[in-house]
Design a protein around this motif. Sequence first.
Motif, PDB file in Angstrom:
ATOM      1  N   ASN A  51      68.255   1.960  -1.108  1.00 51.68           N
ATOM      2  CA  ASN A  51      69.330   0.639  -1.015  1.00 51.68           C
ATOM      3  C   ASN A  51      70.653   0.878  -1.111  1.00 51.68           C
ATOM      4  N   CYS A  52      71.567   2.097  -0.641  1.00 47.43           N
ATOM      5  CA  CYS A  52      73.184   2.254  -0.722  1.00 47.43           C
ATOM      6  C   CYS A  52      73.462   0.734   0.291  1.00 47.43           C
ATOM      7  N   SER A  53      74.252   0.723  -0.521  1.00 52.33           N
ATOM      8  CA  SER A  53      75.473  -0.395   0.270  1.00 52.33           C
ATOM      9  C   SER A  53      76.332  -0.032   1.952  1.00 52.33           C
ATOM     10  N   CYS A  90      78.741   1.275  -7.543  1.00 53.39           N
ATOM     11  CA  CYS A  90      78.921   2.615  -7.284  1.00 53.39           C
ATOM     12  C   CYS A  90      78.625   3.671  -8.259  1.00 53.39           C
ATOM     13  N   PRO A  91      78.453   4.954  -8.254  1.00 54.13           N
ATOM     14  CA  PRO A  91      78.301   5.964  -9.141  1.00 54.13           C
ATOM     15  C   PRO A  91      78.738   5.927 -10.597  1.00 54.13           C
ATOM     16  N   THR A  92      78.143   6.084 -11.531  1.00 58.03           N
ATOM     17  CA  THR A  92      79.248   5.827 -12.626  1.00 58.03           C
ATOM     18  C   THR A  92      79.061   7.639 -13.354  1.00 58.03           C
ATOM     19  N   ASN A 106      72.192   1.521  -9.859  1.00 50.30           N
ATOM     20  CA  ASN A 106      73.781   2.494  -8.599  1.00 50.30           C
ATOM     21  C   ASN A 106      72.176   3.909  -8.570  1.00 50.30           C
ATOM     22  N   CYS A 107      73.061   5.182  -8.285  1.00 53.35           N
ATOM     23  CA  CYS A 107      72.379   5.879  -8.177  1.00 53.35           C
ATOM     24  C   CYS A 107      72.669   6.971  -9.051  1.00 53.35           C
ATOM     25  N   CYS A 108      73.147   6.557 -10.336  1.00 54.22           N
ATOM     26  CA  CYS A 108      72.861   6.910 -11.130  1.00 54.22           C
ATOM     27  C   CYS A 108      71.598   6.495 -12.142  1.00 54.22           C
ATOM     28  N   LEU A 125      91.620   6.175  -1.158  1.00 53.14           N
ATOM     29  CA  LEU A 125      90.991   6.541  -0.702  1.00 53.14           C
ATOM     30  C   LEU A 125      89.863   6.973  -2.208  1.00 53.14           C
ATOM     31  N   CYS A 126      88.468   7.007  -1.704  1.00 49.38           N
ATOM     32  CA  CYS A 126      87.912   6.383  -3.338  1.00 49.38           C
ATOM     33  C   CYS A 126      87.769   7.924  -3.556  1.00 49.38           C
ATOM     34  N   PRO A 127      87.557   7.615  -5.398  1.00 50.46           N
ATOM     35  CA  PRO A 127      88.412   8.695  -6.197  1.00 50.46           C
ATOM     36  C   PRO A 127      86.809   9.737  -6.625  1.00 50.46           C
ATOM     37  N   LEU A 128      85.959   9.758  -5.379  1.00 52.27           N
ATOM     38  CA  LEU A 128      84.667  10.457  -5.283  1.00 52.27           C
ATOM     39  C   LEU A 128      84.973  11.254  -4.476  1.00 52.27           C
ATOM     40  N   ILE A 129      85.097  10.632  -3.228  1.00 51.60           N
ATOM     41  CA  ILE A 129      86.011  11.633  -2.787  1.00 51.60           C
ATOM     42  C   ILE A 129      86.870  12.476  -2.528  1.00 51.60           C
ATOM     43  N   LYS A 130      87.403  11.922  -3.123  1.00 52.15           N
ATOM     44  CA  LYS A 130      88.992  13.134  -3.219  1.00 52.15           C
ATOM     45  C   LYS A 130      88.280  13.663  -4.491  1.00 52.15           C
ATOM     46  N   THR A 146      77.573   8.894   4.846  1.00 52.17           N
ATOM     47  CA  THR A 146      76.988   7.614   4.300  1.00 52.17           C
ATOM     48  C   THR A 146      78.536   6.795   4.880  1.00 52.17           C
ATOM     49  N   CYS A 147      79.579   6.373   4.113  1.00 50.85           N
ATOM     50  CA  CYS A 147      81.243   6.376   4.464  1.00 50.85           C
ATOM     51  C   CYS A 147      81.661   6.466   4.811  1.00 50.85           C
ATOM     52  N   ASP A 148      82.701   5.853   5.900  1.00 54.51           N
ATOM     53  CA  ASP A 148      84.302   6.615   6.045  1.00 54.51           C
ATOM     54  C   ASP A 148      84.144   7.862   5.886  1.00 54.51           C
ATOM     55  N   GLY A 149      84.816   6.828   4.402  1.00 59.55           N
ATOM     56  CA  GLY A 149      85.848   8.300   3.818  1.00 59.55           C
ATOM     57  C   GLY A 149      84.590   9.757   3.680  1.00 59.55           C
ATOM     58  N   LYS A 150      83.566   9.477   3.552  1.00 56.91           N
ATOM     59  CA  LYS A 150      82.452  10.735   2.843  1.00 56.91           C
ATOM     60  C   LYS A 150      82.860  11.416   4.277  1.00 56.91           C
ATOM     61  N   LYS A 151      82.618  10.769   5.468  1.00 57.30           N
ATOM     62  CA  LYS A 151      81.926  11.844   6.226  1.00 57.30           C
ATOM     63  C   LYS A 151      83.233  12.506   7.467  1.00 57.30           C
ATOM     64  N   ALA A 192      88.583   1.974  -3.870  1.00 59.83           N
ATOM     65  CA  ALA A 192      88.851   1.562  -2.200  1.00 59.83           C
ATOM     66  C   ALA A 192      87.428   1.754  -1.644  1.00 59.83           C
ATOM     67  N   CYS A 193      86.592   1.412  -2.340  1.00 60.66           N
ATOM     68  CA  CYS A 193      85.030   1.574  -1.870  1.00 60.66           C
ATOM     69  C   CYS A 193      84.529   0.843  -1.551  1.00 60.66           C
ATOM     70  N   HIS A 194      84.350   0.096   0.344  1.00 56.41           N
ATOM     71  CA  HIS A 194      84.264  -1.210   0.914  1.00 56.41           C
ATOM     72  C   HIS A 194      82.811  -1.607   0.665  1.00 56.41           C
ATOM     73  N   PHE A 245      75.321  16.391  -2.474  1.00 57.21           N
ATOM     74  CA  PHE A 245      76.275  15.308  -2.987  1.00 57.21           C
ATOM     75  C   PHE A 245      76.154  14.292  -3.267  1.00 57.21           C
ATOM     76  N   CYS A 246      74.165  13.312  -2.147  1.00 59.83           N
ATOM     77  CA  CYS A 246      73.929  11.847  -2.024  1.00 59.83           C
ATOM     78  C   CYS A 246      72.789  11.660  -2.285  1.00 59.83           C
ATOM     79  N   THR A 247      72.135  10.699  -2.627  1.00 61.31           N
ATOM     80  CA  THR A 247      70.309  10.573  -2.688  1.00 61.31           C
ATOM     81  C   THR A 247      70.284  10.918  -1.487  1.00 61.31           C
ATOM     82  N   TYR A 248      70.738  10.406  -0.264  1.00 62.58           N
ATOM     83  CA  TYR A 248      69.842  10.430   0.775  1.00 62.58           C
ATOM     84  C   TYR A 248      69.495  11.937   1.065  1.00 62.58           C
ATOM     85  N   THR A 249      70.113  13.024   0.570  1.00 58.09           N
ATOM     86  CA  THR A 249      69.802  14.475   0.415  1.00 58.09           C
ATOM     87  C   THR A 249      68.195  14.395   0.416  1.00 58.09           C
TER      88      THR A 249
HETATM   89  S1  BJ8 Z   1      73.445   6.837  -1.820  1.00 58.88           S
HETATM   90  S2  BJ8 Z   1      75.717   5.369  -3.378  1.00 58.88           S
HETATM   91  S3  BJ8 Z   1      75.257   8.918  -3.809  1.00 58.88           S
HETATM   92  S4  BJ8 Z   1      76.379   7.391  -0.821  1.00 58.88           S
HETATM   93  S5  BJ8 Z   1      81.738   5.297  -3.808  1.00 58.88           S
HETATM   94  S6  BJ8 Z   1      81.600   7.813  -1.945  1.00 58.88           S
HETATM   95  S7  BJ8 Z   1      79.726   4.789  -1.042  1.00 58.88           S
HETATM   96  S8  BJ8 Z   1      83.233   4.936  -1.029  1.00 58.88           S
HETATM   97  S9  BJ8 Z   1      78.797   7.238  -3.491  1.00 58.88           S
HETATM   98 FE1  BJ8 Z   1      76.948   7.129  -2.874  1.00 58.88          FE
HETATM   99 FE2  BJ8 Z   1      74.932   8.833  -1.574  1.00 58.88          FE
HETATM  100 FE3  BJ8 Z   1      75.537   6.009  -1.414  1.00 58.88          FE
HETATM  101 FE4  BJ8 Z   1      74.184   6.911  -3.950  1.00 58.88          FE
HETATM  102 FE5  BJ8 Z   1      81.521   6.060  -0.351  1.00 58.88          FE
HETATM  103 FE6  BJ8 Z   1      81.719   4.195  -2.427  1.00 58.88          FE
HETATM  104 FE7  BJ8 Z   1      82.743   6.408  -2.525  1.00 58.88          FE
HETATM  105 FE8  BJ8 Z   1      80.683   5.727  -2.690  1.00 58.88          FE
END
Ligand code: BJ8
Length: 383
Positions: A301-303, A247-249, A272-274, A76-81, A106-111, A334-336, A38-42
């Motif tokens: 550099n993620c928030s 946020c990612p676009t 951003n991550c895009c 909740l963040c639409p990306l997570i849902k 990463t964020c609480d919602g995702k985890k 809801a991306c705090h 899912f994420c740039t940290y992978t």
């Molecule tokens: S490294 S930006 S891809 S976490 S927009 S799900 S942070 S509530 S996507 Fe991301 Fe990895 Fe960071 Fe990049 Fe949560 Fe915010 Fe939703 Fe987000």
Amino acid sequence: MPEFSLPENFETYPEARKKAFITMKELKEQGRRIVGVFCTYTPWELILAADAVAVVLCGIGDDNIPAAELRLPKNLCPLIKASYGAAVTDRCPFFYFSDMVLAETTCDGKKKMYELMGELKHCHIMQLPPGKTGRGALEFWKQEVISVKEDLEQFYGITITEDKIRDAIKLRNRERKAVLDFFEVARLKPSPISGYEINTVISSNEFSPDLEEKIAFLNQRTTELKDLYEREYKGKPSRPRVLITGCPTNGVMDKIVKRIEELGADVVGFENCCGPREKKDPIDEEKDPITAIAEKYLRVNCSVMSPNPGRLEALDVQIDEYQVDGVVEVLLQACHTFAIESDAVKKFVTQKKHIPYIAINTDYSPSDQAQIDTRLGAFVELL
Ligand code: BJ8
């Protein structure tokens, strides 16, 4: 003045996604290993070193959100849902074909969402430290990187050798360079490529299982665009130049990125991550590979990182390098972490860089399109 345009053979994101479904099915039938991410940290390098294909899982569109809301809160963040909804409804073929998922806290919602996703498929969750420095952050993260290697080995019954990891690092560094060169075409003024094409090409390419093919495609498109600039763009006046941050676009490409360009500005960069966030920063090929991987990904550099000064530093450089006239921050509902950081971003952009800034709060539904168009239209006129 050059207008927003797309190449003749342009492949939209849904088209590329559909094609990738078929590729993934074929790979599965050939017995290839597939890991969903899912994420740039992978740390993709470890997936490649396991002779597996890494595929970015679906997390866009509002079709699967009602199914997700049966178990996740609406606010909740639409990306997570969308990510959970696509998995639970089996509408993400990439999730369906993945043997396992590699994700991060990463964020609480995702985890917390990953706990539910783990009921559907084996999910290896890397625990991310809350900050990049101090209190053993790097050592902690390095152990998480090791745990990924061990889990991949156990899951597939294989041994991941150091040589394999080193080869994967080299390949991914070459890929990073090709992606970065492609992004940097938009530094030309006027830009010969639309931000919509950049966002589409980069996100579509994340489905590509063959990195050599991806590198060749990007290098060719970069050369074509540079030639196009020399032939048709050089010396012509530029439209206002916009940088996207926040946020990612991928889920709001049509809703925001395309609209900015239809309204008369060029989207030339993405902080951003895009965008080139992690592409600018290769993995050290000389060091012990596990340490080098851990160090590299901890620099993202993620928030979600606190503090996160690297993001303002990256913005500073990108605004200058891409000759940006205004910044649009995309804040998903809801991306705090990004919403709170937006205060510092706004101050930095308007008071230190002295250019206009606008924040667009949105989700994946089309209901606020008219309101967004009005605000973006006024912003573009200001530039
Ligand atoms: S490294 S930006 S891809 S976490 S927009 S799900 S942070 S509530 S996507 Fe991301 Fe990895 Fe960071 Fe990049 Fe949560 Fe915010 Fe939703 Fe987000």
